[in-house]
Design an enzyme around this catalytic site. Sequence first.
Site, PDB file in Angstrom:
ATOM      1  N   CYS A  55      -1.692  -5.842  -3.647  1.00 30.01           N
ATOM      2  CA  CYS A  55      -0.254  -5.623  -3.491  1.00 30.01           C
ATOM      3  C   CYS A  55       0.444  -6.928  -3.122  1.00 30.01           C
ATOM      4  O   CYS A  55       0.603  -7.782  -3.979  1.00 30.01           O
ATOM      5  CB  CYS A  55       0.007  -4.504  -2.488  1.00 30.01           C
ATOM      6  SG  CYS A  55       1.596  -3.724  -2.789  1.00 30.01           S
ATOM      7  N   LYS A 101     -15.012  17.312  35.076  1.00 32.94           N
ATOM      8  CA  LYS A 101     -13.716  17.745  35.639  1.00 32.94           C
ATOM      9  C   LYS A 101     -12.526  17.530  34.691  1.00 32.94           C
ATOM     10  O   LYS A 101     -11.704  18.440  34.520  1.00 32.94           O
ATOM     11  CB  LYS A 101     -13.476  17.055  36.988  1.00 32.94           C
ATOM     12  CG  LYS A 101     -12.338  17.652  37.802  1.00 32.94           C
ATOM     13  CD  LYS A 101     -12.666  19.018  38.369  1.00 32.94           C
ATOM     14  CE  LYS A 101     -13.477  18.911  39.642  1.00 32.94           C
ATOM     15  NZ  LYS A 101     -13.996  20.223  40.083  1.00 32.94           N
ATOM     16  N   HIS A 123      -2.818  -0.139  -4.508  1.00 32.68           N
ATOM     17  CA  HIS A 123      -3.749  -0.154  -3.362  1.00 32.68           C
ATOM     18  C   HIS A 123      -5.023   0.613  -3.706  1.00 32.68           C
ATOM     19  O   HIS A 123      -5.118   1.813  -3.419  1.00 32.68           O
ATOM     20  CB  HIS A 123      -3.089   0.492  -2.141  1.00 32.68           C
ATOM     21  CG  HIS A 123      -2.025  -0.338  -1.516  1.00 32.68           C
ATOM     22  ND1 HIS A 123      -2.296  -1.298  -0.574  1.00 32.68           N
ATOM     23  CD2 HIS A 123      -0.686  -0.358  -1.710  1.00 32.68           C
ATOM     24  CE1 HIS A 123      -1.158  -1.880  -0.200  1.00 32.68           C
ATOM     25  NE2 HIS A 123      -0.170  -1.325  -0.875  1.00 32.68           N
ATOM     26  N   GLU A 175      -7.784   0.627  -2.279  1.00 35.26           N
ATOM     27  CA  GLU A 175      -8.554   1.054  -1.096  1.00 35.26           C
ATOM     28  C   GLU A 175      -8.346   2.528  -0.745  1.00 35.26           C
ATOM     29  O   GLU A 175      -9.202   3.149  -0.123  1.00 35.26           O
ATOM     30  CB  GLU A 175      -8.220   0.170   0.115  1.00 35.26           C
ATOM     31  CG  GLU A 175      -6.811   0.283   0.683  1.00 35.26           C
ATOM     32  CD  GLU A 175      -5.814  -0.680   0.048  1.00 35.26           C
ATOM     33  OE1 GLU A 175      -5.994  -1.023  -1.141  1.00 35.26           O
ATOM     34  OE2 GLU A 175      -4.834  -1.060   0.732  1.00 35.26           O
ATOM     35  N   ARG A 228       8.029  -2.499  -2.916  1.00 34.24           N
ATOM     36  CA  ARG A 228       9.395  -2.594  -3.443  1.00 34.24           C
ATOM     37  C   ARG A 228       9.508  -3.648  -4.530  1.00 34.24           C
ATOM     38  O   ARG A 228      10.331  -3.561  -5.406  1.00 34.24           O
ATOM     39  CB  ARG A 228      10.355  -3.019  -2.331  1.00 34.24           C
ATOM     40  CG  ARG A 228      10.682  -1.948  -1.385  1.00 34.24           C
ATOM     41  CD  ARG A 228      11.823  -2.307  -0.443  1.00 34.24           C
ATOM     42  NE  ARG A 228      11.918  -1.214   0.511  1.00 34.24           N
ATOM     43  CZ  ARG A 228      11.207  -1.151   1.625  1.00 34.24           C
ATOM     44  NH1 ARG A 228      10.397  -2.135   1.958  1.00 34.24           N
ATOM     45  NH2 ARG A 228      11.307  -0.112   2.417  1.00 34.24           N
TER      46      ARG A 228
HETATM   47  N1  GLN Z   1       6.115  -6.569   0.451  1.00 34.89           N
HETATM   48  C1  GLN Z   1       5.663  -6.347  -0.897  1.00 34.89           C
HETATM   49  C2  GLN Z   1       6.540  -5.346  -1.627  1.00 34.89           C
HETATM   50  O1  GLN Z   1       7.242  -4.593  -1.015  1.00 34.89           O
HETATM   51  C3  GLN Z   1       4.226  -5.873  -0.926  1.00 34.89           C
HETATM   52  C4  GLN Z   1       4.030  -4.526  -0.328  1.00 34.89           C
HETATM   53  C5  GLN Z   1       2.594  -4.201  -0.024  1.00 34.89           C
HETATM   54  O2  GLN Z   1       1.754  -5.076   0.039  1.00 34.89           O
HETATM   55  N2  GLN Z   1       2.304  -2.931   0.203  1.00 34.89           N
HETATM   56  O3  GLN Z   1       6.533  -5.308  -2.831  1.00 34.89           O
END
Ligand code: GLN
Length: 547
Positions: free
Chosen positions: A380, A189, A506, A508, A461
Amino acid sequence: MTKYIFVTGGVLSSLGKGLASASIGALLEARGYRVAIQKLDPYINVDPGTMSPFQHGEVFVTDDGAETDLDLGHYERFTRMVGSQKNNLTTGRVYQKVITKERRGDYLGNTVQVIPHITDEIKAAIKKVGQDGCDVVIVEIGGTVGDIESLPFLEAIRQLRLEVEAGDAINIHLTFVPYLKSAQELKSKPTQHSVKELRSIGIQPDMILCRCEVPLPESVAKKIALFCNVHPNHVKAAVDVDNIYKVPLAFAQQQVDTTICKLLHLPDGPRDLSAWETLQSIIDQDKPSVDIGIVGKYVDYPDSYKSLHEALVHAGFAHRHNVNIHWIESAMFEDAQNFGTLREMDAILVPGGFGIRGVEGMIQAVRFARENKVPFFGICLGMQIACIEFARHKAGLKGANSSEFQDDPDYKVIYKLRELVDVDEYGGTMRLGAFDCELSPDSFAYKAYEKAMISERHRHRFEFNKAYREPLEKAGLKFTGISPNGLFVEIVEVADHPWFLGCQFHPEFKSKPFTPHPLFRDFIGAAVSFRKAKSEKKSKTKAETVS
Ligand code: GLN
């Protein structure tokens, strides 16, 4: 001529529309077709970059630096597609474009409306994906049919289907067919209602994929076909599987791809599913396990680390090991140094993250891994934490910190490079997307990649402050990956250790089931060796005690 497959979802969310779209893409590729997949997201955010991982899960980053929905990760892992900004469109982005045009006067005095202006913009974005010569564009419409929010997207695909030749576009509706325990029956349904809703806005599905927990009896499939105006052979079961990488073969068994080819007038020549079959046999094989501790702060929301989870699983495939992932809240190491859980692990990983919460606990976990020679991978934020830990406990820089967590630390080992240097070429406030990195020959990294120049995706950042390179190097930290312009530290390693590596990017995001990422592969390799050595030591001690 590009063909289009529009995938909608009914009854409820989280049915796995992304995986279904990715699996259909994989099956079409197995027949030699070139496929692109696009996600249309109904929310008003221009992209998911500003959304909390608690709410929206991981932000998947593409080579061109687009912050996109995590479904793009599935698309890239299941197919050869390399995603970019154009593969993810949100309501916010569509409206932003239309409003910019309106302010510029592009609409020449016309009233700007959802139909045709918003829908035209959506159609143009869909067509753009098909422009670089792909055979089939799969368009996944986020949300559930019946939501107010997704109506413009549904209207756009309704219009687009009329604009192309018959047989050049089809609609697939993924619904839920619940199993009612008391009646011992699958109920059709909700699907009937969902399709009714879809038809009321002018969309007739060509195929219905029924997500269900037990096999779909023919009688229920027939009923759905009759009530939903779909050919009985086009009602397919999407029965739950115990591993997402089994979905393509499960669909193939149902002839999902053969039916799609027929509907789209595509020759349904031979399909090569050997890679998926090999993968399935690895999954089903009896395998030893390794235990990996992920120490972070979003650990209650595994969707926040979707790609990370998958990359570890892929590396497990490479070593024929099950990877047991233990999500460990870093805050637990902050006051008490209770490392009991960490002692059970064969390797420790500190993933990416933002903000101060849990950071001191992560520093303790890195220290534990470094001092006890447990394989360690920092990604990171994880790399930044590793640098702070090393500065504090090995280089004697006690007050070392990142300016993300403390305004003016004694030793600003991690800082916002943009505050000091004009690096405009890197875009807004974040370093986003793919950047090159040069590797030192004698390093864990070089051993993994087997080449000197690599490219990886970024989203951060803050950076390592090169003013601290010398003191940390003297204390034993190796800087084994640097950006070609010499500005950014990309990889750090501890040499006197079985495997200790932190990277600013990253990795991954680029791991695939058939080609596990080299860093994840070697990290899991180190975990396998660590576990072996641990159990050998244990049995030796036992033998000594007995004798
Ligand atoms: N906070 C950290 C930065 O801005 C690491 C960022 C993250 O792990 N993607 O550099």
